[in-house]
Design a protein around this motif. Sequence first.
Motif, PDB file in Angstrom:
ATOM      1  N   TYR A  22       0.783  -1.333   0.155  1.00  0.00           N
ATOM      2  CA  TYR A  22       0.005  -0.118  -0.099  1.00  0.00           C
ATOM      3  C   TYR A  22       0.883   1.293  -0.040  1.00  0.00           C
ATOM      4  CZ  TYR A  22      -4.308  -2.616   0.893  1.00  0.00           C
ATOM      5  OH  TYR A  22      -5.423  -3.319   0.507  1.00  0.00           O
ATOM      6  N   VAL A  23       1.960   1.175   0.676  1.00  0.00           N
ATOM      7  CA  VAL A  23       2.576   2.477   0.871  1.00  0.00           C
ATOM      8  C   VAL A  23       3.799   2.516  -0.124  1.00  0.00           C
ATOM      9  CG1 VAL A  23       4.065   3.726   2.613  1.00  0.00           C
ATOM     10  CG2 VAL A  23       2.203   2.341   3.501  1.00  0.00           C
ATOM     11  N   GLY A  24       4.480   1.427  -0.547  1.00  0.00           N
ATOM     12  CA  GLY A  24       5.531   1.519  -1.478  1.00  0.00           C
ATOM     13  C   GLY A  24       6.974   1.823  -0.741  1.00  0.00           C
ATOM     14  N   THR A  25       7.900   1.483  -1.567  1.00  0.00           N
ATOM     15  CA  THR A  25       9.442   1.538  -1.087  1.00  0.00           C
ATOM     16  C   THR A  25      10.226   2.362  -1.643  1.00  0.00           C
ATOM     17  OG1 THR A  25       9.854  -0.562  -2.381  1.00  0.00           O
ATOM     18  CG2 THR A  25       9.252  -0.944  -0.086  1.00  0.00           C
ATOM     19  N   ASN A  26      11.301   2.594  -1.128  1.00  0.00           N
ATOM     20  CA  ASN A  26      12.229   3.493  -1.522  1.00  0.00           C
ATOM     21  C   ASN A  26      13.414   2.694  -2.338  1.00  0.00           C
ATOM     22  OD1 ASN A  26      14.138   2.455   0.435  1.00  0.00           O
ATOM     23  ND2 ASN A  26      13.430   4.378   1.681  1.00  0.00           N
ATOM     24  N   ALA A  27      14.434   3.379  -2.912  1.00  0.00           N
ATOM     25  CA  ALA A  27      15.519   2.452  -3.322  1.00  0.00           C
ATOM     26  C   ALA A  27      16.065   1.613  -2.631  1.00  0.00           C
ATOM     27  CB  ALA A  27      16.524   3.471  -4.003  1.00  0.00           C
ATOM     28  N   ASP A  28      16.108   1.561  -1.387  1.00  0.00           N
ATOM     29  CA  ASP A  28      16.666   0.748  -0.491  1.00  0.00           C
ATOM     30  C   ASP A  28      15.690  -0.423  -0.152  1.00  0.00           C
ATOM     31  OD1 ASP A  28      19.054   2.074  -0.509  1.00  0.00           O
ATOM     32  OD2 ASP A  28      18.582   3.397   1.243  1.00  0.00           O
ATOM     33  N   GLY A  29      14.581  -0.313  -0.422  1.00  0.00           N
ATOM     34  CA  GLY A  29      13.646  -1.458  -0.106  1.00  0.00           C
ATOM     35  C   GLY A  29      12.853  -0.996   1.209  1.00  0.00           C
ATOM     36  N   GLU A  30      13.169   0.037   1.580  1.00  0.00           N
ATOM     37  CA  GLU A  30      12.459   0.413   2.914  1.00  0.00           C
ATOM     38  C   GLU A  30      11.313   0.876   2.725  1.00  0.00           C
ATOM     39  OE1 GLU A  30      15.375   2.893   4.837  1.00  0.00           O
ATOM     40  OE2 GLU A  30      16.675   1.318   5.199  1.00  0.00           O
ATOM     41  N   LEU A  31      10.344   0.845   3.598  1.00  0.00           N
ATOM     42  CA  LEU A  31       8.916   1.495   3.457  1.00  0.00           C
ATOM     43  C   LEU A  31       8.955   3.064   3.101  1.00  0.00           C
ATOM     44  CD1 LEU A  31       6.349  -0.075   3.924  1.00  0.00           C
ATOM     45  CD2 LEU A  31       6.047   0.706   6.090  1.00  0.00           C
ATOM     46  N   SER A  32       8.482   3.461   2.180  1.00  0.00           N
ATOM     47  CA  SER A  32       8.473   4.954   1.852  1.00  0.00           C
ATOM     48  C   SER A  32       8.394   5.878   3.057  1.00  0.00           C
ATOM     49  CB  SER A  32       7.893   5.449   0.628  1.00  0.00           C
ATOM     50  OG  SER A  32       7.825   4.404  -0.310  1.00  0.00           O
ATOM     51  N   ASP A  33       7.127   5.621   3.790  1.00  0.00           N
ATOM     52  CA  ASP A  33       6.991   6.419   4.901  1.00  0.00           C
ATOM     53  C   ASP A  33       7.701   6.158   6.279  1.00  0.00           C
ATOM     54  OD1 ASP A  33       5.354   7.558   7.354  1.00  0.00           O
ATOM     55  OD2 ASP A  33       3.574   7.352   6.444  1.00  0.00           O
ATOM     56  N   ALA A  34       8.754   6.994   6.508  1.00  0.00           N
ATOM     57  CA  ALA A  34       9.868   6.579   7.478  1.00  0.00           C
ATOM     58  C   ALA A  34       9.087   6.542   8.893  1.00  0.00           C
ATOM     59  CB  ALA A  34      10.869   7.466   7.465  1.00  0.00           C
ATOM     60  N   ASP A  35       8.070   7.393   9.002  1.00  0.00           N
ATOM     61  CA  ASP A  35       7.305   7.445  10.574  1.00  0.00           C
ATOM     62  C   ASP A  35       6.775   6.245  10.693  1.00  0.00           C
ATOM     63  OD1 ASP A  35       6.476   9.396  12.678  1.00  0.00           O
ATOM     64  OD2 ASP A  35       4.854   8.320  11.882  1.00  0.00           O
ATOM     65  N   LEU A  36       5.999   5.807   9.458  1.00  0.00           N
ATOM     66  CA  LEU A  36       5.189   4.686   9.694  1.00  0.00           C
ATOM     67  C   LEU A  36       6.015   3.344   9.869  1.00  0.00           C
ATOM     68  CD1 LEU A  36       2.522   3.153   9.479  1.00  0.00           C
ATOM     69  CD2 LEU A  36       2.761   2.910   6.952  1.00  0.00           C
ATOM     70  N   ARG A  37       7.028   3.379   9.269  1.00  0.00           N
ATOM     71  CA  ARG A  37       8.121   2.287   9.245  1.00  0.00           C
ATOM     72  C   ARG A  37       8.635   2.135  10.592  1.00  0.00           C
ATOM     73  NH1 ARG A  37      13.927   1.768   8.591  1.00  0.00           N
ATOM     74  NH2 ARG A  37      14.196  -0.109   7.862  1.00  0.00           N
ATOM     75  N   ALA A  38       8.745   3.007  11.526  1.00  0.00           N
ATOM     76  CA  ALA A  38       9.216   3.136  12.645  1.00  0.00           C
ATOM     77  C   ALA A  38       8.132   2.480  13.654  1.00  0.00           C
ATOM     78  CB  ALA A  38       9.831   4.471  13.253  1.00  0.00           C
ATOM     79  N   ARG A  39       7.099   2.973  13.603  1.00  0.00           N
ATOM     80  CA  ARG A  39       5.906   2.739  14.380  1.00  0.00           C
ATOM     81  C   ARG A  39       5.427   1.293  13.941  1.00  0.00           C
ATOM     82  NH1 ARG A  39       1.373   5.635  13.531  1.00  0.00           N
ATOM     83  NH2 ARG A  39       2.249   6.635  11.586  1.00  0.00           N
ATOM     84  N   LEU A  40       5.478   0.871  12.825  1.00  0.00           N
ATOM     85  CA  LEU A  40       5.264  -0.477  12.502  1.00  0.00           C
ATOM     86  C   LEU A  40       6.122  -1.333  12.980  1.00  0.00           C
ATOM     87  CD1 LEU A  40       3.632  -2.563  10.808  1.00  0.00           C
ATOM     88  CD2 LEU A  40       5.181  -1.899   8.764  1.00  0.00           C
TER      89      LEU A  40
END
Lengths: 405, 378
Positions: free
Chosen positions: A277-295
Amino acid sequence: MAEDLTSFRSQVQSWLSEHFPASLKANAAGIMESAFSENGLSSDAEQWRQDLAEAGYGAPTWPREYGGAGLSDRDAAVLSSEMAKVGAFNPIPGLAGMGVTMVGPTVLEYGTEEQKLRHLPGIASGQVRWCLGLSEPNAGSDLASLTTKAQDDGDSWTVNGQKIWTSGADRSQWCGALVRTDASAKKRDGISFLMLKMDQEGVRTKPIKLIGGASPFCETFFDDARGEKDDLLGPLNDGWSVVKRLLQHERQSQTGAGAPSGGSGGGLSLQDAAKKYVGTNADGELSDADLRARLTSHLMAARAHAMTGSRIRAEAKGKVEVSAAASILKNSATLVAQARSELTIEMMGNQGLGWEGDDFTAEELATVRGWLSGKAMSIYGGSFEVQKNIISKNILGLPETTQKG
Amino acid sequence: MAALTEEQTLIRDQARAWVTEQSPVSKFRKMRDEDAPLSFLEEDWRAMIDMGWSGILVPERYGGSGLGYLTLGIVLEETGRQLTASPLLASAGIGATALLVAGSEEQRQRILPGIVDGSNVVTLAVDEGPRHNPRQVSLSALPDGEGLTLTGEKVMVQEGVAATHFVVATRTSGQPGDEGGITLVLVDAETEGLSRTSLSTVDSRGYANLSFSGVKVGHDGILGALDAGYGPLDKILDRACATTAAEMMGTACQAFDMTLEYLKTRVQFGQVIGSFQALGHRAADLFTEMELTRSCMEGALQAIDADSDDAAELCSLSKTRTGEFVHHMSNELIQIHGGIGMTDEFDAGLYLKRARPLEAAWGNQSFHRDRYARLLGF
């Protein structure tokens, strides 16, 4: 011991291969849905229920004479792991309502021999469904202020009053109700636990529609309802002890880390659904950094919860005792499940806001409904706050307040 | 507590008794006030060695008992409770781990027996800046016919003053940020060109900054393969995190016990303050957090002992969750004690001041949350 376990495991395996119908594989939700539809269980499911009941596997740790299989906790764990392996599901606890998880264990402890023989086999076979009449409109967290009254009429009890949040009352045959039998005694001292037949003139139920759209709970009205003398569970006027035990069994049954109903997107792990749903950046990390931390924090909390259940079981060398630990696990299970729903809705964005219709997938809609119905988890079975009172007083030994109010 | 073996239970009871009777937090305070040169009391370290604690990780063939990480964690939790200062974690835990993970048979035979008998204090030197970031290693190690020549800086090296040897993460090729090109090097602390400066830190423990200017190390000082040190380093750091977490757990549990005791004894408004629901619920939350955290801490140590596939994940989980708990608990320790909690005379401050360096060591909570997410593929 290990050998016994191995031979029991192979015994279960061959029993399953003989009795479990392939048509029911990995279809727990479907079985339970059909159970409460007009047509009832499919013939395969009904046969499976009968086979389970015959083997005593509906409530496997109960003694054989009451419809169980007399299994040790270890053997029961083997049974459930073997069932999970082949995608089998035990529908009996669901069919029996509050019977297998709460009423049965309490009857086993407090019931007379006659009561055990009369009530337990129907529960263990999934043929008799039970609800619980505990809360009242003015007695929620403060349960002991309940006012539903049972009057002794010599050969029976006459019951008058109203219960609320009675799960599945509209489709139950029996109700375990807390009633006031001595109005002159102190709050907790004049209460008794009475088992009542639901199919009678003096009992009426009214489903309550919740924010998620479903109606799992009812209001239940007793208007000169009749209770039999031999259906009093435990001592007269000491129903408070009975219900305390019953509520421990309830917490016990609510300590798993199961998410509320509704998935996260086509059977994906939460993190994979987030990527979708959110997508990833070039490093394969979730694009939404804040959501990534909370997730991440959430996934860690979920793992900590699961590991704590295992640790407590390992320390207890079997199943978690009905104990103080249940309050901790009930609260953490609830926090984890509710946080999971909130995060899932959030990551789905607009797709996590649907109520019905074809513009949303079934998964998405189920997630929304599950998020809403999951709000009940921190309220029923003793709210977050009630569990914290139990932890602070019963586990930590902090004193009761002497403040008024 | 995890289901312990009989031996582990004995060791825990022995550790608890020794720490409570011989090394209570008052002893740490005295050490701090007297500015002990090594930032630990040598008699206490000697007692730990005599009890066999320095050999818990070291296999019997090198003079230890080889009881494993959970057992070491059990002891560290007890020393963490009373803030007992010693090289137990830095040398017998992490230093020994470095040799066991990356060392050759010859190197192990040369160094490990000394870790066990206390004649060697071996400590890991990784960080070069204010934040933990092992990929960023830039301390250069230039190969020549004789071995390597090291030039650069290391900071905040644990027990850096007492150390007899350092295991140094160096860059032998590539750029800071690359995983490739990192090499682990064992350096004798007395080697020419290596100087150390003792640091004065908030936790009053022994740290040093190291400066390498043309330090020569022979081939026999290279741990593992040239340029391929990142993998072993990662594994060593996992073990460093899991053992540090055990100490953090002890520190936090003691802070919890002190707080609970205070809630039961401090009287205000005519009643003990623990009877107030606002405080009772906070205590319940802290207790719940403590139980969940303990599972992570013990789970990581057990995963290392069992060599499980998910050990790396669990080590980051453990470091994060114990970091969160000791952070929260040390703040609540002060807050719930009120005025007395702020005074130097009371012990609460000692726990708060130990908590933060432990949190930062080998990556703080945000470092390990990020790592956990990467390990899970998002």
